[in-house]
Structure formats: C-alpha cells, structure tokens
Design an enzyme around this catalytic site. Structure first.
Site, short mmCIF file in Angstrom:
data_model
loop_
_atom_site.label_atom_id
_atom_site.label_comp_id
_atom_site.label_asym_id
_atom_site.label_seq_id
_atom_site.Cartn_x
_atom_site.Cartn_y
_atom_site.Cartn_z
N TYR A 244 -9.89 -10.44 -6.16
CA TYR A 244 -8.94 -10.49 -7.26
C TYR A 244 -9.14 -11.72 -8.14
CZ TYR A 244 -6.44 -6.68 -5.03
OH TYR A 244 -6.12 -5.47 -4.49
N HIS B 99 -4.14 -8.72 3.87
CA HIS B 99 -5.58 -8.67 4.07
C HIS B 99 -5.96 -9.47 5.30
CE1 HIS B 99 -6.42 -7.84 -0.48
NE2 HIS B 99 -6.18 -6.74 0.20
N ARG C 57 0.86 -1.18 0.00
CA ARG C 57 0.00 0.00 0.00
C ARG C 57 0.90 1.23 0.00
NH1 ARG C 57 -2.22 -3.41 4.09
NH2 ARG C 57 -4.32 -4.17 3.58
N HIS D 164 -2.63 2.69 -6.31
CA HIS D 164 -3.18 1.40 -5.90
C HIS D 164 -3.31 0.44 -7.08
CE1 HIS D 164 -4.41 -0.22 -2.08
NE2 HIS D 164 -5.44 -0.84 -2.62
#
Length: 296
Positions: A277, A268, A151, A242
């Site tokens: 995803y 996550h 991130r 991102h």
C-alpha cells in the site's frame, strides 16, 4: 473431475487452517492440473516429475493467465505435492522449490471521492425504491467496509457479540482464525446501530441464524456474493468490495498512519503485504505532482 488416485478430497480435508476461499481455489487449481496431466497420460501423482510441473507452468503462460494467478496455481501445486510426500504417498516431492512468476505489480484500485460519495452518502436513483431495512443494511455494510477495512468474509461472519458500539470497536476473525480488534468509525457505528435497531428485525425469517449481524433478503446470513450485489447497485462503476479495503488502507497511509498500525488494522500476518500500500500512496502522490506542478 480428477480421478480418485489423485487424492484431492483427502488433501482438501487436510487444509484445516486455510480459509474456505483458499480451499476452493486450491481445489479448482489442482483439478485443472490433473485434467491437463491426464491428457498427457498421467494417471496419478507418481507419474509427475519436476519437468512436467515446469511444462505446466509454461503452458499457463501461453494461456495468458495473469502472473498472480500462475503464482497461486504454483503455490497450490507446492502445497499439494508437499502433503503427498509428507503423508507417504510419494517418496520425493517434485514441486519442492518450484518457482513461478511473482504476482503482478498492478496497483489496487483506490476509490475516488465521488465514488465514495455515491456509495456512502448519495446512492444512485436506482436504489430509491429500496425498502428502508435494505437501505439501512447497505449503509452499515459499506460504512464498515470502508471505515474499518474489513475483508468481505470477515464482515459476513460477524456475530452480535463481536460488536461493541459503546466503545466503537469490532472483534474480527481473520485468516487462519486470527483475531483482532478494530476501531469503528463514527459513521459506521451509527449506521450499524440504526440497522440493528430499525432494520434487522424486518428481514428475520424462520431461517435466520441468531448469531448473524447482517442478513440478506431471505433472512439468511449475508454472503460475499450478496455484498457484491450491493456494490453493483450502489457504485458509479464496476467496483469490487475489496476496493473499499484498499481505499481504507491507502487513506490511512496518505494521512500519515504508521505502517505497523495499518498492518494490525488489516490483519496482515506479513508486513510485506501491507507495504504494497505504500506503493499505492506513492503512486497517488506522483499523479498529484504530475497533474498540478508546472514543471512536472
């Protein structure tokens, strides 16, 4: 600006486990709600009932906010009123179980090969006049975002002790102060090494923090806004930082990576977030079939 009776500053101070970005978003969402409620005559939380909250969510729908945005605003309301109830400011929680539309199903954008080449290998001519130190920094930032899926806030917060270039790993402090160890790609490791050896010293000033890996032109710690500026200058088309993380995850899954492994790499907490995803990868495969198969 909300009236003192809404206790927003006290609520914000209670969000100790939330990221700074989440705190800012909640504060903005709640200020917008209190201003809307004040126009109805409400002077504080005790004037709010479930009917008012549902009316507000319906109002947001008429303003054409994205479903994901409405869902976030509803989350802010639930957390705020739960805190008011828990701390004794309200006898009942009007937002308990308050529902909002699920986040929109828009797929994350995955960068095309030519977009990645422009970012990582062949930047546009407009960057040819960059100082060598800036080029080294930008190379390292982009390689790390794509090669390890960090991130932006995680990248900006890196400290020298978080890097192990010999073993090609980086220690990352994610959301909720959760720590994880992520491998560094060979290009990322080489780019970071070049930046630390030949670039970082060129940007150091009296304002430079000793524990910052990446610096901006003023010698201060690189910020998410600085990273967006790097993308603005290097990308072929408007690209959010991102998108590099999306591309990292999608390319891993396309290559056969295990979903649990991708979850761990991305940091996550919920596997359901990572599963999003898989839809991206399936969509990419569907487009390949439709564009190449004679009977698609």
């Amino acid at each position: 600006m909300a009236e003192p009776g809404w206790l927003l500053e006290e609520f914000e101070a209670a969000l100790t486990a939330a990221s700074p970005a989440t705190v800012r978003a909640y504060r903005s969402d709640l200020e917008a709600f209190t201003e809307w409620a004040a126009r109805l005559g409400a002077s504080g939380p005790s004037a709010i009932d479930r009917k008012v909250l549902r009316r507000y969510l319906a109002y947001l729908g008429t303003r054409r906010y994205a479903r994901r945005t409405v869902a976030r605003k509803a989350s802010a309301l639930r957390r705020y009123f739960a805190w008011l109830h828990r701390t004794g400011h309200l006898s009942a929680d009007p937002a308990a179980g308050l529902s909002a539309p699920a986040g929109e199903g828009r797929l994350p954008r995955v960068l095309r090969d030519e977009e990645l080449r422009a970012l990582l290998d062949d930047p546009p001519a407009s960057t040819s006049s960059d100082e060598p130190a800036i080029r080294l920094r930008d190379d390292a930032v982009l390689e790390l975002l794509y090669g390890s899926g960090l991130r932006v806030a995680e990248l900006c917060g890196l400290r020298p002790d978080d890097l192990d270039l010999l073993n090609r790993t980086v220690r990352v402090w994610g959301k909720g102060s959760r720590q994880r160890q992520v491998p560094l790609s060979e290009p990322a490791s080489a780019a970071i090494d070049a930046w630390l050896r030949c670039g970082r010293d060129q940007l150091i000033t009296t304002d430079t923090p000793v524990d910052a890996v990446f610096l901006n032109r003023r010698g201060r710690r690189l910020t998410p806004r600085d990273v967006r500026r790097i993308l603005d200058r290097r990308a072929l088309s408007p690209t959010h930082p991102h998108a590099l993380r999306h591309t990292f995850a999608t390319h891993l899954l396309d290559g056969g990576a295990d979903l649990r492994a991708v979850q761990e790499l991305l940091g996550h907490a919920d596997l359901g977030t990572t599963q999003h995803y898989t839809h991206v990868s399936k969509e990419r495969l569907r487009r390949v079939v439709e564009s190449t198969h004679p009977r698609a």
